[in-house]
Design a protein around this motif. Structure first.
Motif, PDB file in Angstrom:
ATOM      1  N   TYR A 219       2.885  -2.706   7.074  1.00  0.00           N
ATOM      2  CA  TYR A 219       3.953  -2.386   8.018  1.00  0.00           C
ATOM      3  C   TYR A 219       3.883  -0.915   8.402  1.00  0.00           C
ATOM      4  O   TYR A 219       3.201  -0.118   7.756  1.00  0.00           O
ATOM      5  CB  TYR A 219       5.333  -2.728   7.434  1.00  0.00           C
ATOM      6  CG  TYR A 219       5.620  -2.111   6.086  1.00  0.00           C
ATOM      7  CD1 TYR A 219       6.316  -0.902   5.981  1.00  0.00           C
ATOM      8  CD2 TYR A 219       5.221  -2.739   4.915  1.00  0.00           C
ATOM      9  CE1 TYR A 219       6.588  -0.340   4.741  1.00  0.00           C
ATOM     10  CE2 TYR A 219       5.493  -2.194   3.673  1.00  0.00           C
ATOM     11  CZ  TYR A 219       6.178  -0.995   3.586  1.00  0.00           C
ATOM     12  OH  TYR A 219       6.442  -0.439   2.363  1.00  0.00           O
ATOM     13  N   ASP A 220       4.621  -0.569   9.451  1.00  0.00           N
ATOM     14  CA  ASP A 220       4.548   0.769  10.038  1.00  0.00           C
ATOM     15  C   ASP A 220       5.515   1.720   9.333  1.00  0.00           C
ATOM     16  O   ASP A 220       6.521   2.143   9.901  1.00  0.00           O
ATOM     17  CB  ASP A 220       4.846   0.697  11.533  1.00  0.00           C
ATOM     18  CG  ASP A 220       4.658   2.033  12.236  1.00  0.00           C
ATOM     19  OD1 ASP A 220       4.029   2.926  11.633  1.00  0.00           O
ATOM     20  OD2 ASP A 220       5.148   2.169  13.373  1.00  0.00           O
ATOM     21  N   ARG A 221       5.173   2.077   8.093  1.00  0.00           N
ATOM     22  CA  ARG A 221       6.059   2.971   7.341  1.00  0.00           C
ATOM     23  C   ARG A 221       6.046   4.387   7.920  1.00  0.00           C
ATOM     24  O   ARG A 221       7.073   5.073   7.919  1.00  0.00           O
ATOM     25  CB  ARG A 221       5.637   3.005   5.871  1.00  0.00           C
ATOM     26  CG  ARG A 221       6.656   3.687   4.958  1.00  0.00           C
ATOM     27  CD  ARG A 221       6.494   3.209   3.543  1.00  0.00           C
ATOM     28  NE  ARG A 221       7.434   3.808   2.632  1.00  0.00           N
ATOM     29  CZ  ARG A 221       7.668   3.346   1.412  1.00  0.00           C
ATOM     30  NH1 ARG A 221       7.030   2.279   0.985  1.00  0.00           N
ATOM     31  NH2 ARG A 221       8.534   3.946   0.621  1.00  0.00           N
ATOM     32  N   LEU A 222       4.901   4.823   8.434  1.00  0.00           N
ATOM     33  CA  LEU A 222       4.830   6.154   9.034  1.00  0.00           C
ATOM     34  C   LEU A 222       5.754   6.230  10.253  1.00  0.00           C
ATOM     35  O   LEU A 222       6.468   7.230  10.452  1.00  0.00           O
ATOM     36  CB  LEU A 222       3.400   6.472   9.443  1.00  0.00           C
ATOM     37  CG  LEU A 222       3.161   7.865  10.060  1.00  0.00           C
ATOM     38  CD1 LEU A 222       3.525   8.955   9.064  1.00  0.00           C
ATOM     39  CD2 LEU A 222       1.703   8.008  10.507  1.00  0.00           C
ATOM     40  N   GLY A 223       5.751   5.166  11.061  1.00  0.00           N
ATOM     41  CA  GLY A 223       6.649   5.137  12.209  1.00  0.00           C
ATOM     42  C   GLY A 223       8.103   5.183  11.786  1.00  0.00           C
ATOM     43  O   GLY A 223       8.936   5.821  12.447  1.00  0.00           O
TER      44      GLY A 223
ATOM     45  N   GLY B  42      13.654   0.868  13.421  1.00  0.00           N
ATOM     46  CA  GLY B  42      12.989  -0.431  13.419  1.00  0.00           C
ATOM     47  C   GLY B  42      11.505  -0.283  13.178  1.00  0.00           C
ATOM     48  O   GLY B  42      10.934   0.805  13.353  1.00  0.00           O
ATOM     49  N   MET B  43      10.881  -1.363  12.749  1.00  0.00           N
ATOM     50  CA  MET B  43       9.435  -1.370  12.569  1.00  0.00           C
ATOM     51  C   MET B  43       8.947  -2.814  12.588  1.00  0.00           C
ATOM     52  O   MET B  43       9.728  -3.756  12.469  1.00  0.00           O
ATOM     53  CB  MET B  43       9.020  -0.678  11.268  1.00  0.00           C
ATOM     54  CG  MET B  43       9.550  -1.297  10.008  1.00  0.00           C
ATOM     55  SD  MET B  43       8.959  -0.426   8.524  1.00  0.00           S
ATOM     56  CE  MET B  43       9.897  -1.272   7.246  1.00  0.00           C
ATOM     57  N   THR B  44       7.640  -2.951  12.744  1.00  0.00           N
ATOM     58  CA  THR B  44       7.017  -4.265  12.708  1.00  0.00           C
ATOM     59  C   THR B  44       6.049  -4.328  11.533  1.00  0.00           C
ATOM     60  O   THR B  44       5.592  -3.298  11.023  1.00  0.00           O
ATOM     61  CB  THR B  44       6.246  -4.553  14.005  1.00  0.00           C
ATOM     62  OG1 THR B  44       5.250  -3.542  14.192  1.00  0.00           O
ATOM     63  CG2 THR B  44       7.181  -4.570  15.203  1.00  0.00           C
ATOM     64  N   GLY B  45       5.749  -5.542  11.102  1.00  0.00           N
ATOM     65  CA  GLY B  45       4.817  -5.695   9.994  1.00  0.00           C
ATOM     66  C   GLY B  45       4.354  -7.129   9.838  1.00  0.00           C
ATOM     67  O   GLY B  45       4.809  -8.037  10.542  1.00  0.00           O
ATOM     68  N   THR B  46       3.444  -7.306   8.917  1.00  0.00           N
ATOM     69  CA  THR B  46       2.894  -8.629   8.599  1.00  0.00           C
ATOM     70  C   THR B  46       2.821  -8.770   7.086  1.00  0.00           C
ATOM     71  O   THR B  46       2.405  -7.844   6.397  1.00  0.00           O
ATOM     72  CB  THR B  46       1.494  -8.811   9.201  1.00  0.00           C
ATOM     73  OG1 THR B  46       1.568  -8.666  10.620  1.00  0.00           O
ATOM     74  CG2 THR B  46       0.928 -10.176   8.871  1.00  0.00           C
ATOM     75  N   THR B  47       3.232  -9.911   6.589  1.00  0.00           N
ATOM     76  CA  THR B  47       3.160 -10.184   5.153  1.00  0.00           C
ATOM     77  C   THR B  47       2.477 -11.525   4.931  1.00  0.00           C
ATOM     78  O   THR B  47       2.794 -12.514   5.606  1.00  0.00           O
ATOM     79  CB  THR B  47       4.562 -10.238   4.522  1.00  0.00           C
ATOM     80  OG1 THR B  47       5.288  -9.062   4.882  1.00  0.00           O
ATOM     81  CG2 THR B  47       4.460 -10.315   3.002  1.00  0.00           C
ATOM     82  N   VAL B  48       1.535 -11.547   4.001  1.00  0.00           N
ATOM     83  CA  VAL B  48       0.901 -12.797   3.568  1.00  0.00           C
ATOM     84  C   VAL B  48       1.439 -13.126   2.187  1.00  0.00           C
ATOM     85  O   VAL B  48       1.332 -12.313   1.255  1.00  0.00           O
ATOM     86  CB  VAL B  48      -0.634 -12.671   3.522  1.00  0.00           C
ATOM     87  CG1 VAL B  48      -1.253 -13.962   2.992  1.00  0.00           C
ATOM     88  CG2 VAL B  48      -1.192 -12.338   4.904  1.00  0.00           C
TER      89      VAL B  48
ATOM     90  N   PRO C 252       0.804  -1.221   0.000  1.00  0.00           N
ATOM     91  CA  PRO C 252       0.000   0.000   0.000  1.00  0.00           C
ATOM     92  C   PRO C 252       0.839   1.274   0.000  1.00  0.00           C
ATOM     93  O   PRO C 252       0.323   2.355  -0.307  1.00  0.00           O
ATOM     94  CB  PRO C 252      -0.832  -0.119   1.285  1.00  0.00           C
ATOM     95  CG  PRO C 252      -0.087  -1.080   2.147  1.00  0.00           C
ATOM     96  CD  PRO C 252       0.575  -2.036   1.206  1.00  0.00           C
ATOM     97  N   ALA C 253       2.126   1.161   0.328  1.00  0.00           N
ATOM     98  CA  ALA C 253       2.993   2.338   0.308  1.00  0.00           C
ATOM     99  C   ALA C 253       3.423   2.708  -1.105  1.00  0.00           C
ATOM    100  O   ALA C 253       3.923   3.810  -1.333  1.00  0.00           O
ATOM    101  CB  ALA C 253       4.229   2.098   1.178  1.00  0.00           C
TER     102      ALA C 253
END
Length: 235
Positions: A218-222, A196-202, A132-133
């Motif tokens: 994932y937390d791209r804004l963070g 660092g950041m966290t995320g989920t991928t399917v 989505p980014a």
């Protein structure tokens, strides 16, 4: 230790057997200890049916067998079979989710320093990536390698796989990403910051295990905030 029970049946009344399995699921709701059930039909003999039922342990399987509802369904199952079903009890000594293993390898390879390998042993040529980014989806292995190259050029990073859930041809992975900002990233020059950041991928895999599609969250804004990109914004 995970425990698996194989139930071997001979019946020409498979449709009735299938409905009986639905009945067992309904009757034992909230009571059964089975975690996974799989029924297969012999390609060379349509009357030969094998059900594979998985339990967390042998003890849990015995609890399930002792349920009155299980006993009732078993007696109905015997009536549908041409001969007495046979049972094989198995302690699982190796359980490797091959699709999940390929996904773990991909995350490891992406974060490895040095030249990015071809990846054609992991990713299909017609790979389709949804992020989505990005304004547009990334289509094809070469395009995905360029996307990875952008990230690798901007950061030295590693992925830590926190959780994986596999269902059919899809693997959901929850991950943590940690990196050092070493190069231009979306117009932000190197800051040297540790981020660092966290995320989920399917990911969706095809029969040979190669990855054909992916959906990222994932937390791209963070991440942008850690890079100081939001400090310049006027509120």
């Amino acid at each position: 230790m995970t425990f698996v029970q194989l139930i071997d049946c001979k019946t020409n009344r498979f449709d009735e057997m299938n409905r009986l399995m639905d009945t067992w699921v309904e009757r034992t709701k909230g009571k059964r200890t089975a975690t996974h059930s799989l029924i297969g039909k012999d390609r060379s003999d349509a009357s030969h049916i094998i059900e594979i039922v998985e339990f967390p342990s042998y003890e849990e399987a015995m609890r399930n067998s002792n349920l009155p509802e299980t006993d009732e369904v078993f007696r109905e199952l015997v009536a549908l079979c041409e001969e007495m079903p046979t049972f094989t009890d198995l302690d699982v000594v190796r359980d490797e989710q091959l699709y999940a293993a390929n996904i773990r390898r991909l995350f490891e390879v992406i974060g490895t320093k040095g030249e990015l390998p071809p990846l054609n042993d992991l990713i299909a040529e017609n790979y389709h990536d949804h992020d989505p980014a990005n304004d547009q989806d990334t289509i094809g292995l070469d395009a995905m390698r360029r996307e990875m190259g952008m990230w690798r050029g901007a950061f030295d990073f590693t992925f830590t796989v926190e959780d994986q859930i596999t269902q059919g041809d899809r693997v959901c992975t929850r991950w943590t990403w940690n990196g050092t900002h070493k190069g231009d990233f979306l117009g932000i020059p190197s800051t040297g910051r540790t981020v660092g950041m966290t995320g989920t991928t399917v990911f969706r895999c095809r029969e040979d295990g190669k990855i054909v599609e992916g959906w990222w969250q994932y937390d791209r804004l963070g991440l942008m905030a850690q890079l100081g990109a939001l400090d310049r914004l006027e509120i």
